[in-house]
Scaffold this active site. Structure first.
Site, PDB file in Angstrom:
ATOM      1  N   GLY B 165      66.756  64.493  31.549  1.00 29.37           N
ATOM      2  CA  GLY B 165      67.006  65.182  30.280  1.00 29.37           C
ATOM      3  C   GLY B 165      66.445  66.589  30.361  1.00 29.37           C
ATOM      4  O   GLY B 165      66.270  67.129  31.458  1.00 29.37           O
ATOM      5  N   ARG B 187      71.212  57.002  33.680  1.00 31.83           N
ATOM      6  CA  ARG B 187      72.278  56.011  33.477  1.00 31.83           C
ATOM      7  C   ARG B 187      73.600  56.540  34.006  1.00 31.83           C
ATOM      8  O   ARG B 187      74.323  55.853  34.703  1.00 31.83           O
ATOM      9  CB  ARG B 187      72.415  55.670  31.986  1.00 31.83           C
ATOM     10  CG  ARG B 187      71.355  54.717  31.478  1.00 31.83           C
ATOM     11  CD  ARG B 187      71.314  54.755  29.966  1.00 31.83           C
ATOM     12  NE  ARG B 187      71.062  56.137  29.495  1.00 31.83           N
ATOM     13  CZ  ARG B 187      71.033  56.512  28.228  1.00 31.83           C
ATOM     14  NH1 ARG B 187      71.288  55.621  27.286  1.00 31.83           N
ATOM     15  NH2 ARG B 187      70.784  57.757  27.889  1.00 31.83           N
ATOM     16  N   VAL B 242      54.801  61.497  32.656  1.00 27.37           N
ATOM     17  CA  VAL B 242      54.566  62.303  31.444  1.00 27.37           C
ATOM     18  C   VAL B 242      55.437  61.798  30.296  1.00 27.37           C
ATOM     19  O   VAL B 242      55.598  62.485  29.290  1.00 27.37           O
ATOM     20  CB  VAL B 242      54.874  63.803  31.691  1.00 27.37           C
ATOM     21  CG1 VAL B 242      53.857  64.407  32.655  1.00 27.37           C
ATOM     22  CG2 VAL B 242      56.292  64.003  32.194  1.00 27.37           C
ATOM     23  N   ARG B 244      56.261  57.835  28.847  1.00 29.11           N
ATOM     24  CA  ARG B 244      55.552  56.823  28.067  1.00 29.11           C
ATOM     25  C   ARG B 244      54.949  55.809  29.043  1.00 29.11           C
ATOM     26  O   ARG B 244      55.572  55.453  30.049  1.00 29.11           O
ATOM     27  CB  ARG B 244      56.507  56.079  27.127  1.00 29.11           C
ATOM     28  CG  ARG B 244      56.920  56.853  25.884  1.00 29.11           C
ATOM     29  CD  ARG B 244      55.804  56.959  24.833  1.00 29.11           C
ATOM     30  NE  ARG B 244      56.223  57.674  23.640  1.00 29.11           N
ATOM     31  CZ  ARG B 244      56.182  59.006  23.496  1.00 29.11           C
ATOM     32  NH1 ARG B 244      55.735  59.767  24.475  1.00 29.11           N
ATOM     33  NH2 ARG B 244      56.570  59.564  22.371  1.00 29.11           N
ATOM     34  N   GLU B 273      47.249  53.514  24.843  1.00 32.49           N
ATOM     35  CA  GLU B 273      46.405  54.689  24.557  1.00 32.49           C
ATOM     36  C   GLU B 273      45.608  54.490  23.272  1.00 32.49           C
ATOM     37  O   GLU B 273      46.127  53.898  22.337  1.00 32.49           O
ATOM     38  CB  GLU B 273      47.289  55.934  24.440  1.00 32.49           C
ATOM     39  CG  GLU B 273      48.002  56.239  25.739  1.00 32.49           C
ATOM     40  CD  GLU B 273      49.074  57.315  25.607  1.00 32.49           C
ATOM     41  OE1 GLU B 273      49.124  57.964  24.547  1.00 32.49           O
ATOM     42  OE2 GLU B 273      49.837  57.509  26.552  1.00 32.49           O
ATOM     43  N   HIS B 291      47.098  62.246  27.299  1.00 33.85           N
ATOM     44  CA  HIS B 291      48.378  62.465  26.615  1.00 33.85           C
ATOM     45  C   HIS B 291      48.400  63.849  25.967  1.00 33.85           C
ATOM     46  O   HIS B 291      48.680  63.973  24.764  1.00 33.85           O
ATOM     47  CB  HIS B 291      48.653  61.379  25.570  1.00 33.85           C
ATOM     48  CG  HIS B 291      50.133  61.243  25.256  1.00 33.85           C
ATOM     49  ND1 HIS B 291      50.722  60.097  24.838  1.00 33.85           N
ATOM     50  CD2 HIS B 291      51.143  62.158  25.327  1.00 33.85           C
ATOM     51  CE1 HIS B 291      52.015  60.291  24.643  1.00 33.85           C
ATOM     52  NE2 HIS B 291      52.297  61.536  24.938  1.00 33.85           N
TER      53      HIS B 291
END
Lengths: 327, 327
Positions: B165, B187, B242, B244, B273, B291
């Protein structure tokens, strides 16, 4: 002959080493298949005594950046005709005296360029985005109970490259991909380069958020990053040094970091390595690196090949591959 | 009305906050000049009780990635028509239930894209070139007495981007400047992208030295980086996350790191977290980041503007600036 290496043939060309370079320690078996090494550091004799006793006829010397090859050392090596250093910088070698004595000098040229540029950018991201500081924060167990301080965005930051040689240019190329705005300082404007040139380093600092030191250490660059330059960089400014510690007035840098007169620093080099100023060890706005800019497995292998090939070129009277001084 | 903020006018549009997002804490004065906030976290009431007592008429909700907006929460907010989250990811929001109830959702889109990409590259350089490890080495006073371990060269390394992305694309662009060879998994193959596509993430891992996880967390990507993928990456392989924590099977990742089945990891995100697996805290081949990929002063300011403008667009019945769900 003192302490010859029994594993090597005495017919191999003789090369003197005062203190073993990192690449020699790593690849000494391979080196020793091609050359016969006079290992001064293994002798119980003091170096001057060892040299005058055993190195009278040696023609080639292999050194690293931590071995000062002074006029006094050269006086003890009357047959010396070639020095190869495992470093890019040659400020540890008395080049004037080498020229006077007709001694050729080779370095490892661009072997480490990309690695040093990578570490420069790594240190820059690290100190601006507080990556090492974040790692300490997490490991100390603070995450659940306190708020980690914010870092700064890289995009749009004005980065001043001090010394736009091959390393500086590679740093600039990388930082452009992050959206940084590059300008540079060097003695002369580079005609083929797209970045703005500042003839004066203080002028560069005034127009930069981040300074990256990439120049060679010379009489002209010694303590070039002084109080005035650091003050021009200012409270929001960061400094990265991957060149030589002595280019920066280290006492002044430490004072500025401690007192918040600049925002932070990423340092791979120091004035008196391996000694690092005590005050730096406690600071959260610095990233300290043990002069490992050049050291990767891959580039050390490449430097092994280049050093060996320079030595073989010298002994077979062929042109050096990466000459610094070619008298 | 419980505990209204006396500094704000009751005529301002009402926005519910369950737990305060970072950007709200930082810019609450500015936010409070534009909106009237119902501050659930400041009430002594349990959240469900607070919501059913005080939030019956609230139309807008402002949340962050750490606030689960479940169907149960939505049931307690019958008038809700809009959710804006301070995050890029929306996996904490029950989008199916939002759609069913006709609730619009906005995120902060690309505000943090560059910052996350910068941290991904920073973590990558850091773990591959051992920058944080070097910083610890220097601070511990080891430099004078021991040899720091070598890092690896970045140039020529094959980097597999998991999820190309906007963040993945920016990571790829940066790494190209370092001479890395980029390929990616997603995908569907992106027609306008110059990098090789692997439809299977295990295939990507087999052909990569470094994996950088940049995809969204969905049912399909949950634990996508599992034992097989890590084993395909192999002993010389590095992983950077970076995105999840739950995209990676964290237990398996920790086991691989502890047992040397992969070379190292740079992690900005974790499964639970702010809790980080104890085993990671002792490892020298990981860089741990709290994070903070998205957090810079500059991007938080941009997110403040974008969140405010989305809320104002909702209240004035104009098109959302960065809609995720626009029913």
């Amino acid at each position: 002959m003192a302490a010859p290496d029994q594993s090597t043939s005495p017919q191999l060309p003789q090369v003197l080493i005062l203190k073993p370079p990192h690449v020699f320690k790593l690849h000494h078996h391979l080196f020793s298949q091609r050359f016969h090494f006079l290992r001064a550091w293994e002798s119980p004799l003091p170096t001057p005594h060892f040299l005058s006793t055993h190195a009278h006829s040696v023609q080639a010397l292999f050194c690293n950046a931590y071995t000062d090859i002074t006029a006094d050392v050269l006086t003890l090596l009357p047959s010396l005709r070639f020095i190869v250093t495992s470093s890019v910088g040659v400020d540890h070698i008395d080049l004037v005296e080498c020229r006077r004595r007709g001694i050729k000098v080779a370095n490892v040229a661009d072997v480490f360029t990309d690695d040093v540029a990578d570490v420069a950018v790594g240190l820059l991201i690290d100190v601006v985005r507080k990556i090492s500081a974040g790692d300490k924060f997490v490991r100390a167990g603070f995450w659940a109970s306190s708020e980690f301080q914010l870092g700064h965005k890289l995009g749009g930051k004005r980065v001043g490259i001090v010394g736009l040689g091959s390393i500086g240019f590679q740093v600039a190329k990388r930082l452009e991909a992050f959206g940084c705005i590059v300008s540079y300082n060097s003695r002369t404007k580079k005609p083929s380069v797209p970045y703005p040139h500042h003839a004066d380093v203080r002028e560069l600092a005034l127009n930069s958020d981040i300074l990256v030191i990439c120049c060679a250490l010379t009489d002209q660059t010694y303590h070039m990053i002084n109080k005035e330059v650091l003050s021009a960089l200012g409270k929001q400014g960061f400094i990265v040094n991957v060149a030589r510690g002595a280019i920066v007035d280290e006492k002044e840098l430490v004072r500025c970091l401690v007192q918040g007169e600049i925002a932070g620093a990423g340092l791979d080099v120091f004035a008196d390595e391996p000694n690092v100023p005590d005050d730096l060890l406690e600071l959260n706005n610095v990233v300290l690196s043990p002069h490992r800019g050049v050291f990767t497995k891959e580039s050390l292998w490449n430097s092994y090949e280049l050093i060996s090939e320079n030595l073989e070129a010298f002994f077979s009277d062929k042109p050096l591959l990466t000459p610094v001084l070619n008298e």
